[in-house]
Design a protein around this motif. Structure first.
Motif, PDB file in Angstrom:
ATOM      1  N   GLY A  52       0.820  -1.213   0.000  1.00  0.00           N
ATOM      2  CA  GLY A  52       0.000   0.000   0.000  1.00  0.00           C
ATOM      3  C   GLY A  52       0.850   1.257   0.000  1.00  0.00           C
ATOM      4  N   SER A  55       2.509   1.679  -3.390  1.00  0.00           N
ATOM      5  CA  SER A  55       1.543   2.190  -4.354  1.00  0.00           C
ATOM      6  C   SER A  55       1.365   3.695  -4.190  1.00  0.00           C
ATOM      7  CB  SER A  55       0.199   1.475  -4.190  1.00  0.00           C
ATOM      8  OG  SER A  55      -0.760   1.993  -5.091  1.00  0.00           O
ATOM      9  N   SER A 115      -1.390  -1.703  -6.193  1.00  0.00           N
ATOM     10  CA  SER A 115      -2.686  -1.660  -5.516  1.00  0.00           C
ATOM     11  C   SER A 115      -3.442  -2.975  -5.715  1.00  0.00           C
ATOM     12  CB  SER A 115      -3.513  -0.483  -6.040  1.00  0.00           C
ATOM     13  OG  SER A 115      -4.729  -0.398  -5.354  1.00  0.00           O
ATOM     14  N   GLN A 118      -1.827  -5.617  -3.561  1.00  0.00           N
ATOM     15  CA  GLN A 118      -2.234  -5.425  -2.174  1.00  0.00           C
ATOM     16  C   GLN A 118      -3.656  -5.950  -1.954  1.00  0.00           C
ATOM     17  OE1 GLN A 118      -3.211  -1.484  -0.837  1.00  0.00           O
ATOM     18  NE2 GLN A 118      -2.393  -1.875   1.204  1.00  0.00           N
ATOM     19  N   SER A 119      -4.555  -5.606  -2.847  1.00  0.00           N
ATOM     20  CA  SER A 119      -5.940  -6.062  -2.714  1.00  0.00           C
ATOM     21  C   SER A 119      -6.043  -7.581  -2.768  1.00  0.00           C
ATOM     22  CB  SER A 119      -6.804  -5.452  -3.824  1.00  0.00           C
ATOM     23  OG  SER A 119      -6.891  -4.059  -3.656  1.00  0.00           O
ATOM     24  N   ASN A 122      -5.481  -9.176   0.655  1.00  0.00           N
ATOM     25  CA  ASN A 122      -6.230  -8.568   1.756  1.00  0.00           C
ATOM     26  C   ASN A 122      -6.681  -9.589   2.798  1.00  0.00           C
ATOM     27  OD1 ASN A 122      -7.575  -6.644   3.285  1.00  0.00           O
ATOM     28  ND2 ASN A 122      -9.414  -6.762   2.047  1.00  0.00           N
ATOM     29  N   ARG A 179      -8.048  -2.308   3.686  1.00  0.00           N
ATOM     30  CA  ARG A 179      -8.297  -1.210   2.762  1.00  0.00           C
ATOM     31  C   ARG A 179      -9.474  -1.605   1.905  1.00  0.00           C
ATOM     32  NH1 ARG A 179      -4.341   0.458  -1.977  1.00  0.00           N
ATOM     33  NH2 ARG A 179      -5.782   1.792  -3.062  1.00  0.00           N
TER      34      ARG A 179
END
Length: 190
Positions: A52, A55, A115, A118-119, A122, A179
């Motif tokens: 995160g 990014s 991003s 990262q997602s 999660n 996030r």
């Protein structure tokens, strides 16, 4: 505990501005060492946070590159630039602007990819297993600094949401590792 650090005062001259770029390089170098493995990287939540922040940093680089290009255009228009070998400044700055434009496209793509990475992780956490050993270091042997990791080998890995590892956040405070994406476009990435 917070992972954020206060930004230094705004740079007031060219030397301080150049030092910011040098510090960025040094921080990336240190992050390279830290992410090589234990004891500095042992939790999925840490990797999530790093992605995160990378990014967000990449998104910021896009603005830096744009501002550098604008600086040269402004200085050219004010007739304050010269060339050491009597080169055509308009041609040189045109190539410079094209290269920065390409770099800006890459930063936007990198921002979106980080991003997305990262997602994707999660919901990833460490599983509880019995009799597991501490992960090896880069060299394949434990350092003296890893003593705490080795002593905890029977208790870890545990999910980052394990209530014995983390105190619950105060009511109304969002979890720092979670996030929420509001659309298919990564936040902050244009």
């Amino acid at each position: 505990m917070t992972y954020e650090t206060k930004a230094p005062p705004t740079a007031r001259n060219d030397e301080q501005t150049a030092r910011l770029a040098a510090n960025l390089y040094e921080h990336v170098r240190q992050l390279n060492y830290a992410t090589a493995g234990p004891p500095s990287l042992t939790l999925p939540g840490t990797a999530y946070t790093i992605l995160g922040n990378l990014s967000a940093a990449t998104y910021g680089l896009d603005q830096v590159l744009d501002q550098i290009n604008r600086f040269f255009l402004r200085e050219l228009q004010a007739d304050r630039l010269g060339h050491d070998q009597a080169g055509d400044l308009a041609d040189v700055l045109s190539r410079h602007g094209q290269a920065l434009g390409e770099a800006r496209q890459h930063t936007r793509v990198l921002c979106a990819a980080l991003s997305d990475a990262q997602s994707a992780i999660n919901a990833v956490h460490l599983r509880v297993t019995r009799g597991c050993e501490a992960p090896p270091t880069v060299e394949g042997k434990a350092h003296g600094d890893d003593a705490g990791v080795a002593a905890a080998a029977n208790d870890f890995p545990r999910p980052i949401t394990d209530p014995t590892l983390l105190a619950p956040p105060p009511a109304g405070e969002p979890d720092r590792f979670v996030r929420i994406r509001r659309s298919n476009t990564p936040e902050g990435c244009a």
